[in-house]
Design a protein around this motif. Structure first.
Motif, mmCIF file in Angstrom:
data_model
loop_
_atom_site.group_PDB
_atom_site.id
_atom_site.type_symbol
_atom_site.label_atom_id
_atom_site.label_comp_id
_atom_site.label_asym_id
_atom_site.label_seq_id
_atom_site.Cartn_x
_atom_site.Cartn_y
_atom_site.Cartn_z
ATOM 1 N N SER A 8 0.817 -1.217 0.000
ATOM 2 C CA SER A 8 0.000 0.000 0.000
ATOM 3 C C SER A 8 0.849 1.265 0.000
ATOM 4 O O SER A 8 0.378 2.327 -0.395
ATOM 5 N N ALA A 9 2.114 1.144 0.439
ATOM 6 C CA ALA A 9 2.967 2.327 0.439
ATOM 7 C C ALA A 9 3.308 2.753 -0.981
ATOM 8 O O ALA A 9 3.654 3.911 -1.228
ATOM 9 N N ARG A 10 3.211 1.802 -1.906
ATOM 10 C CA ARG A 10 3.496 2.173 -3.288
ATOM 11 C C ARG A 10 2.319 2.921 -3.914
ATOM 12 O O ARG A 10 2.490 3.629 -4.908
ATOM 13 N N PRO A 32 20.042 6.924 -17.470
ATOM 14 C CA PRO A 32 19.597 5.999 -18.527
ATOM 15 C C PRO A 32 18.176 5.484 -18.335
ATOM 16 O O PRO A 32 17.604 4.923 -19.259
ATOM 17 N N ILE A 33 17.629 5.634 -17.152
ATOM 18 C CA ILE A 33 16.240 5.214 -17.009
ATOM 19 C C ILE A 33 15.309 6.419 -16.944
ATOM 20 O O ILE A 33 14.143 6.306 -16.600
ATOM 21 N N GLY A 34 15.852 7.561 -17.268
ATOM 22 C CA GLY A 34 14.997 8.726 -17.459
ATOM 23 C C GLY A 34 14.816 9.609 -16.244
ATOM 24 O O GLY A 34 13.993 10.516 -16.253
ATOM 25 N N PHE A 35 15.590 9.327 -15.176
ATOM 26 C CA PHE A 35 15.397 10.142 -13.964
ATOM 27 C C PHE A 35 16.492 11.185 -13.859
ATOM 28 O O PHE A 35 17.623 10.956 -14.285
ATOM 29 N N ASP A 36 16.180 12.285 -13.198
ATOM 30 C CA ASP A 36 17.226 13.274 -12.930
ATOM 31 C C ASP A 36 17.550 13.283 -11.439
ATOM 32 O O ASP A 36 17.013 12.480 -10.674
ATOM 33 N N TRP A 37 18.410 14.193 -11.036
ATOM 34 C CA TRP A 37 18.893 14.177 -9.665
ATOM 35 C C TRP A 37 17.795 14.447 -8.643
ATOM 36 O O TRP A 37 17.837 13.960 -7.520
ATOM 37 N N ARG A 38 16.789 15.193 -9.064
ATOM 38 C CA ARG A 38 15.709 15.490 -8.121
ATOM 39 C C ARG A 38 14.882 14.240 -7.837
ATOM 40 O O ARG A 38 14.485 13.970 -6.713
ATOM 41 N N ILE A 39 14.626 13.472 -8.893
ATOM 42 C CA ILE A 39 13.964 12.188 -8.680
ATOM 43 C C ILE A 39 14.886 11.288 -7.861
ATOM 44 O O ILE A 39 14.443 10.505 -7.023
ATOM 45 N N GLY A 40 16.192 11.444 -8.110
ATOM 46 C CA GLY A 40 17.171 10.681 -7.345
ATOM 47 C C GLY A 40 17.014 10.906 -5.849
ATOM 48 O O GLY A 40 17.079 9.964 -5.054
ATOM 49 N N SER A 44 15.351 8.844 -0.566
ATOM 50 C CA SER A 44 14.538 9.004 0.640
ATOM 51 C C SER A 44 13.464 7.929 0.750
ATOM 52 O O SER A 44 12.968 7.657 1.828
ATOM 53 N N SER A 45 13.123 7.289 -0.376
ATOM 54 C CA SER A 45 12.122 6.216 -0.303
ATOM 55 C C SER A 45 12.601 5.042 0.499
ATOM 56 O O SER A 45 11.800 4.189 0.871
ATOM 57 N N PHE A 46 13.898 4.965 0.739
ATOM 58 C CA PHE A 46 14.379 3.844 1.535
ATOM 59 C C PHE A 46 13.860 3.901 2.950
ATOM 60 O O PHE A 46 13.785 2.883 3.625
ATOM 61 N N ALA A 47 13.514 5.065 3.372
ATOM 62 C CA ALA A 47 12.929 5.167 4.700
ATOM 63 C C ALA A 47 11.504 4.627 4.680
ATOM 64 O O ALA A 47 11.079 3.920 5.568
ATOM 65 N N ALA A 48 10.777 4.978 3.656
ATOM 66 C CA ALA A 48 9.398 4.520 3.477
ATOM 67 C C ALA A 48 9.017 4.914 2.060
ATOM 68 O O ALA A 48 9.282 6.029 1.647
ATOM 69 N N ARG A 49 8.411 4.014 1.339
ATOM 70 C CA ARG A 49 8.173 4.309 -0.071
ATOM 71 C C ARG A 49 7.345 5.558 -0.293
ATOM 72 O O ARG A 49 7.616 6.330 -1.205
ATOM 73 N N GLU A 50 6.330 5.743 0.526
ATOM 74 C CA GLU A 50 5.458 6.888 0.274
ATOM 75 C C GLU A 50 6.166 8.213 0.494
ATOM 76 O O GLU A 50 5.657 9.268 0.100
ATOM 77 N N ALA A 76 11.706 -2.298 -7.084
ATOM 78 C CA ALA A 76 12.814 -1.930 -6.199
ATOM 79 C C ALA A 76 12.529 -2.279 -4.753
ATOM 80 O O ALA A 76 11.404 -2.147 -4.282
ATOM 81 N N MET A 77 13.567 -2.708 -4.063
ATOM 82 C CA MET A 77 13.439 -2.992 -2.640
ATOM 83 C C MET A 77 13.814 -1.740 -1.881
ATOM 84 O O MET A 77 14.977 -1.357 -1.827
ATOM 85 N N GLN A 78 12.801 -1.104 -1.343
ATOM 86 C CA GLN A 78 13.059 0.054 -0.517
ATOM 87 C C GLN A 78 12.499 -0.261 0.857
ATOM 88 O O GLN A 78 12.303 -1.410 1.186
#
Lengths: 83, 709, 54
Positions: free
Chosen positions: B450-452, B586-594, B599-605, B662-664
């Motif tokens: 549900s966090a996703r 290469p997967i279309g993300f920039d540093w801000r998405i990075g 931070s999603s490692f703390a909790a996905r949401e 991804a495992m977060q």
């Protein structure tokens, strides 16, 4: 004296009495503790949509087990429909 | 072998007696426990084992508190899972952290007497005062069978209380019985089969002298030890003395050699005694028609209709998430925006102002907005559990599951993982085969938790240009994500069972409880409970993370006059994001998405929160308005340095896919570590899942770009 | 409230938040269970797979 067959071979809706049971293996101990013992009447209620696992009625409740587990239990058929 | 001493009364304890409640699964034990203790419950853990410890307080007739331990449901004291092992160990007094209870409440399903009495038969061996509770008397009526309670009381020598825990009937009588200062010990006389009697005597003596067991407990334990083929030991229970173990091993060898079926003999003896008892105390009324449950099952487990039902249920669930939640979501959204605007204006401009608005409110608000969706999800799952449908789902799915080498019993932990992988992983405790259990644990986080949801929903909202998007598209994309996760879980399970965790296909023995009408009150209560937990998490962890994130983006402060974009870029967070950027470009993300990914490692949401912080900060500072506005507008305006749109539909899709795999979630990692007792598996899990996430996102993004999306 | 004061206050809040998170990380290692954080429905799960009965 009914036909002796494996529990896994029992037809849907027919009843049988358990005759023989492997004595080793934790799973079979659990099966026995759930009330499936030599001399216990069982009824095959249904099979899952893909044929496995099967559902039997024993001592008044419903129990599911795999065909591979039921294969080790020998039963004697006692006729269709008797609970 | 002399029978157990009769009719003695237990000595009156100087304090209130400690009760424990035991019973089969599905006999209504939890309902009874809740009814007796109300909200006076404390939940914890048994040290060393991942089994929940639940203790409540029951007030006696005289208003005195009596502790009541809710022991995990068990079919027998010959434990097959850690749950049952704890029940056994507590009752035998093997656990130092939980002394054996003074008195025992045995709860049985009255409509299922024979099997339920098996456990009772074992418990009565312990020689402690027992109160037998005949629960589910309402269901018994439907079967046309009557129980002669007085006879049963006389035969067993213990108080027997008929009960309908769901309605509260019988509770008063039960409390009165529990409040009695003296309770009789049971008149539980039965003869151990002569084949094993000498062995029982020898072990009993050894247990009494070497292991310090009271005489009756020694006998009960001797019986258990001799007939249990794979003794399940769990941490926290004292091991047996070497002498006892040697005697035990000796007898087992002798029986193996002579071919004596020692375990079967005892079980049969018990059931024979039980059978005679039940025949004596029950009377068959007119036979009832086919049970309602059976009739429902004809459809639900039908080769064709069964699947239709299952698919419909899942679709209905996802549809509800989108439609029913819309109004509450907008309500929350607008109020958060209003609050934000108010604070912004009320305080003079400065860092504290920014922290509260851009950090705390933006971060927490972004997540709280999804509360309605999550509630609906939990409501549905609760409903399915409550009605008994879940067991059927496992039954149907077993064949499919065993194709990938899993047990149908893995289905329920996996299904629960849709809500949150952590209880799902803990639920794997019932899976007896260790390889099976490990596989289920390894793939459980792939079931989109549900966090996703907030991440998916945010991306779906950003993905589609107009506001008037067909519901079908939204639902379709959601289902696709869930299907990807589920497919991934099954795929990897198959792979693991084929390679790393090769083993025999697991056994499956399971009871199908009768259907019952859902107790809406229960389901709603749980839903409210979950709302509380979710909000608590938002108010604490996510709030703290949002604040820290804000700080990481706001400090160190750059020279005056730079744009918001540049400020974030050179902050701590920005530097971390930039460091990650080459990997995720290469997967279309920039540093801000990075930053969001980290931070999603703390909790996905938290992805939503951090995105809110990172993007709206710029949004606001760019003078686009005093209130936060819908986050997705900010996302749509986000651009790469060269001016291209950042959140193109393709990128949104790639991001969602990344989150599927991804495992977060550090909490899940912690639970996996605990349940597997090593770091190897959680680290492996992080590696394989995140690796897959990257690869799949890469394929999606590159292919999509090549195809001109 | 001057901007300087705001900055100090903000930093103090951040320190508290960070400390809280670190504490949680260490407490979690000691105490088994998810701490009720994720919404442990172990009870409901158990009733579903039929282990502690509802």
């Amino acid at each position: 004296m009914g036909v002796e067959l494996k529990l896994s071979q029992l037809a849907v809706g027919s009843s049988a009495v358990v005759r023989a049971f492997p004595s080793s293996g934790g799973a079979f101990l659990r099966l026995r503790e759930m009330g499936v013992l030599p001399g216990t009447p069982v009824t095959l209620v249904r099979t899952a949509p893909l044929g496995d696992p099967i559902e039997i009625k024993v001592r008044g409740y419903l129990l599911t087990l795999r065909k591979s587990e039921a294969e080790h239990v020998v039963v004697e058929e006692s006729g269709p429909g008797r609970p | 072998m002399p029978p157990v001493p009769t009719s003695a009364s237990a000595p009156v304890p100087s304090r209130q007696p400690v009760y424990a409640i035991v019973g089969n699964p599905n006999c209504g034990k939890s309902t009874l426990f809740n009814a007796l203790t109300g909200l006076k419950q404390k939940v914890g853990n048994y040290p060393g084992v991942t089994v929940e410890k639940k203790i409540g307080t029951v007030y006696s007739q005289h208003g005195l508190p009596m502790p009541l331990i809710d022991l995990p449901g068990a079919y027998s004291l010959a434990a097959r899972s850690p749950d049952e092992a704890v029940t056994r160990d507590v009752l035998l007094g093997r656990r130092s952290d939980t002394p054996a209870p003074d008195r025992i409440l045995c709860i049985v399903d009255a409509a299922n007497l024979e099997r339920n009495l098996y456990l009772v038969h074992q418990v009565l061996d312990l020689g402690r005062p027992v109160i037998l509770v005949l629960n589910m008397m309402d269901l018994l009526r439907h079967t046309g069978v009557g129980i002669r309670v007085a006879r049963l009381e006389k035969e067993l020598g213990v108080p027997v209380i008929p009960c309908e825990a769901v309605n509260g009937k019988g509770l008063i009588e039960l409390k009165v019985a529990m409040s009695r200062p003296d309770l009789p010990l049971s008149r539980h006389a039965w003869n151990v089969p002569s084949a094993i009697a000498p062995a029982v005597a020898e072990i009993q003596a050894s247990l009494a002298t070497r292991d310090g067991r009271p005489p009756l407990v020694a006998r009960a334990e001797a019986l258990l030890l001799l007939t249990d083929q794979d003794d399940l030991r769990v941490a926290g229970s004292a091991p047996l003395s070497q002498t006892t173990r040697d005697i035990l091993a000796g007898w087992r060898r002798r029986w193996e050699a002579s071919g004596t079926d020692w375990s079967g003999t005892l079980v049969t003896a018990r059931y024979d005694a039980i059978g005679r008892l039940v025949a004596h105390v029950t009377e068959q009324g007119p036979p009832p028609g086919p049970a309602v449950s059976d009739r429902i099952d004809v459809v639900v487990t039908h080769p064709v209709w069964g699947w239709v039902v299952l698919a419909s249920v899942m679709t209905l669930l996802f549809l509800s998430i989108f439609t029913l939640a819309e109004v509450p979501m907008n309500w929350i959204d607008s109020h958060v925006a209003a609050l934000n605007g108010w604070v912004k204006a009320a305080l003079p401009p400065g860092d504290l102002n920014d922290l509260i608005t851009d950090g705390a409110i933006a971060g927490v608000g972004g997540v709280v907005m999804f509360l309605p969706q999550i509630l609906i999800l939990f409501f549905f799952i609760g409903l399915l559990e409550n009605t008994g449908y879940m067991a059927r789902a496992a039954f149907i799915m077993d064949r499919v599951m065993s194709r990938v080498g899993l047990n149908g019993r893995s289905f329920i932990p996996l299904l629960s993982s849709y809500a949150c992988a952590i209880p799902g992983i803990m639920a794997t405790r019932t899976i007896e085969d260790p390889k099976d259990r490990l596989t289920t644990i390894l793939v459980a986080p792939l079931m989109s938790c549900s966090a996703r949801l907030p991440v998916y929903l945010l991306m779906i909202a950003a993905l589609v240009p107009g506001d008037r998007v067909p519901l079908v598209t939204k639902v379709g994309i959601m289902l696709l994500m869930y299907a990807l996760g589920t497919g991934g879980a099954f795929g990897f399970a198959w792979l693991f069972k084929r390679t790393l965790l090769k083993g025999a296909p697991p056994l499956m023995i399971m009871e199908l409880p009768p259907y019952r009408l859902p107790r809406i009150k229960d389901v709603l209560l749980h839903m409210v409970e979950r709302a509380g937990i979710f909000l608590k998490r938002a108010g604490t962890v996510i709030l703290a993370i949002s604040i820290v994130l804000w700080a990481l983006a706001a400090f160190p402060k750059g020279p005056a006059g730079i744009t918001a974009q540049q400020q974030v870029a050179q902050s701590f967070a920005g530097r971390a994001g930039h460091a990650l950027e080459p990997l995720i470009k290469p997967i279309g993300f920039d540093w801000r998405i990075g930053i969001g990914l980290i931070s999603s490692f703390a909790a996905r949401e938290v992805f939503v929160s951090s995105t809110a912080v990172v993007f709206s900060a710029e949004h606001l500072k760019a003078g686009k308005g005093a209130d936060i506005g819908p986050l997705r507008t900010a996302l749509r305006d986000a651009r790469w340095p060269d001016g291209r749109s950042l959140f193109t539909p393709l990128v949104c899709f790639s991001l969602m896919v990344f989150y599927v795999f991804a495992m977060q979630c550090v909490s899940t990692v912690a639970v996996v570590r605990r349940e597997t007792n090593s770091w190897r598996w959680p680290l492996f899990q992080i590696a394989y899942m995140t690796g897959t996430a990257w690869v799949v996102s890469f394929i999606v993004y590159q292919l999509g770009t090549a195809m001109g999306f | 409230m001057s901007p300087k004061l705001q900055t100090y206050l903000a930093l103090a809040v951040v320190a508290v938040a960070a400390a809280g998170l670190v504490l949680r990380l260490f407490l979690k290692k000691g105490r088994p269970g998810c701490g009720g954080d994720c919404g442990c429905a172990t009870d409901r799960i158990k009733s579903v797979r039929g282990d502690s009965g509802k």
